[in-house]
Design an enzyme around this catalytic site. Structure first.
Site, short mmCIF file in Angstrom:
data_model
loop_
_atom_site.label_atom_id
_atom_site.label_comp_id
_atom_site.label_asym_id
_atom_site.label_seq_id
_atom_site.Cartn_x
_atom_site.Cartn_y
_atom_site.Cartn_z
N SER A 213 0.79 -1.14 0.03
CA SER A 213 0.00 -0.03 0.08
C SER A 213 0.99 1.35 0.00
CB SER A 213 -0.93 -0.07 1.29
OG SER A 213 -1.80 1.11 1.11
N ASP B 223 -2.13 5.92 -3.71
CA ASP B 223 -1.23 5.46 -2.93
C ASP B 223 -0.47 4.44 -3.86
OD1 ASP B 223 -3.42 3.71 -2.46
OD2 ASP B 223 -2.66 3.06 -0.76
N ASP C 243 -1.02 1.34 -4.20
CA ASP C 243 -1.86 0.17 -4.67
C ASP C 243 -3.20 0.86 -5.18
OD1 ASP C 243 -2.89 0.34 -2.23
OD2 ASP C 243 -3.47 -1.51 -2.17
N ASP D 69 -5.38 2.37 -3.76
CA ASP D 69 -6.96 2.09 -3.14
C ASP D 69 -7.55 3.12 -2.24
OD1 ASP D 69 -5.36 1.69 -0.97
OD2 ASP D 69 -6.13 -0.35 -0.61
#
Length: 461
Positions: free
Chosen positions: A111, A250, A252, A254
């Site tokens: 993340s 960020d 990834d 999400d």
């Protein structure tokens, strides 16, 4: 106060968002990844009457060259066919898992963390993150591995070449038909992460003038000085380029944080309020309100209440938000940190899709972002992180007494939250109230007490 929820089943490997750790150190090793693939593959294929399939996506970390083949080997050994989609946002993998009728989705990402860390997140066939109970079951299976596939039943591996195009089209479909982004200058910071290709393309195809930053991953620069956890970088870019809006994702993709045309940061609570207001006015808001975590600002709760809507709070973690949304029939939920879950469009946080909803509101209002995105005045909120050694000090009589005294000082004009981090030996202290000086003093006093009750072990020289 605690977060008021029932403790989840005991897990040693899985935390609040999958398994996390330092790359190539336990537990984030190739051996663990293969073992996890074997156990998860057996768990999701054991009662199937069809040829089972898994989807694996990743972000741009160097260590994914190690973890992806190891995880793939474990799944193949369990008899699962594997589809590799390459660097893709976490919500894209969740979407593809459902779209491809796969039995398991996997994301390799830590993340918002630096490249030295990595993580493994698992999604079920419905595109939802696994429950605590499912993760605990997989841990048990890793310790006592079930029978693997026979030589004739081993899985096969293929690469899904059009995965990015599928997600791009799905994301664009969430933007209202008939609206365009013509005339808007948008900075999009992709954190050198999973969305470095797809996010700028989506915005460009909708008509915006796109200034892409954080779009040159090299394996070691993910989240480095950029992305949603470094909003000051986004603010500077908005000012430099004279943009109408800045979007920071960020690693990834999400989660999302925004910056208005003046460079002022717009956090997840303001985004939640804006989407709730917009969807509520259109008759689209389900559940009579919004789901957020115990960390969301009291100002958001008061804003929603003034509109006749409620705020349902959960423990920290976007999957707990998603679970509460499903249970209560809500279609909007998220976290102050920027995870935005819009159930009409997906099963997990999607920073790009959330940003598109904000952009739709900007286009429809015809006013600058600084006016449209400021939905409420947040109450002063102070956060302190205290590292500890040994057992957690939460529950100690001295701390309980201090918490009660602090809550009495706040009265009914604030909140206090003390919780243990799900990913590291840290106690998080959050104090919130109308009196900023009092809030800061309470947070500092409790943090100091925690530090004396359970000081961290000295670092080895």
């Amino acid at each position: 106060m605690s977060d008021g929820t029932v403790a989840p089943p005991a897990r040693k490997l899985f935390g609040t968002d999958g398994i996390r750790g330092r790359a190539n150190e336990w537990p984030m090793t190739a051996g663990l990844a293969m073992r996890l693939g074997q156990a998860a593959g057996c768990r999701f294929s054991r009662a199937a009457t069809h040829r089972c399939r898994a989807v694996i996506g990743k972000d741009t970390r160097l260590s994914n060259y190690m973890l992806e083949p190891a995880l793939t080997a474990g799944l193949v050994g369990a008899g699962m066919d594997v589809m590799l989609v390459g660097p893709m946002p976490t919500p894209a993998v969740a979407m593809l898992t459902r779209s491809l009728r796969a039995d398991l989705g996997v994301v390799l990402s830590a993340s918002h963390n630096g490249f030295e860390d990595n993580g493994i997140k698992l999604f079920g066939p419905d595109g939802n993150k696994l429950s605590d109970a499912e993760e605990a079951e997989i841990e048990r299976m890793m310790a006592d591995l079930p029978k693997l596939a026979s030589a004739a039943r081993l899985g096969r591996v293929q690469r899904l070449e059009d995965a990015q195009g599928r997600y791009i089209e799905a994301a664009k479909m969430t933007f209202p038909r008939g609206l365009r982004l013509d005339g808007l200058r948008i900075v999009v910071d992709c954190a050198h992460g999973a969305a470095y290709k797809v996010a700028p393309l989506v915005l460009h195809e909708l008509g915006a003038t796109v200034i892409g930053v954080g779009i040159a991953p090299d394996g070691t620069n993910i989240n480095l000085g950029c992305g949603s956890t470094v909003p000051e970088f986004l603010s500077r870019q908005v000012a430099t380029h004279g943009a109408d809006l800045g979007i920071a994702l960020d690693g990834d993709a999400d989660r999302v944080v925004l910056a208005d045309e003046r460079g002022e940061v717009v956090d997840g609570d303001q985004i939640l309020a804006l989407i709730a207001d917009s969807w509520g006015a259109a008759g689209r808001l389900a559940g009579g309100g919004v789901v957020a975590t115990v960390m969301s600002n009291l100002g958001l709760e008061r804003h929603l209440a003034a509109q006749g809507r409620r705020l349902v709070r959960t423990r920290v973690g976007d999957r707990y938000v998603a679970e509460a949304m499903r249970e209560g029939g809500f279609n909007v939920g998220g976290e102050q940190s920027g995870h935005m879950i819009l159930a009409d469009y997906g099963t997990t946080g999607d920073g790009l899709v959330a940003a598109l909803q904000v952009l739709a509101a900007l286009v429809e209002a015809g006013r600058p972002a600084s006016e449209v995105t400021r939905r409420f005045t947040p109450l002063p909120q102070v956060l302190r992180n205290v590292r500890f050694g040994g057992a957690s000090p939460i529950g100690r009589p001295e701390l309980d007494q201090a918490i009660r005294a602090a809550e009495a000082r706040l009265g009914g004009a604030g909140r206090l939250l003390i919780r243990k981090s799900g990913t590291e030996p840290v106690i998080r202290v959050m104090a919130e109230g109308e009196d900023e000086t009092l809030v800061a003093a309470i947070a500092d006093e409790l943090a100091a007490l925690i530090a004396t009750l359970s000081p961290p072990a000295p670092e080895a020289e």
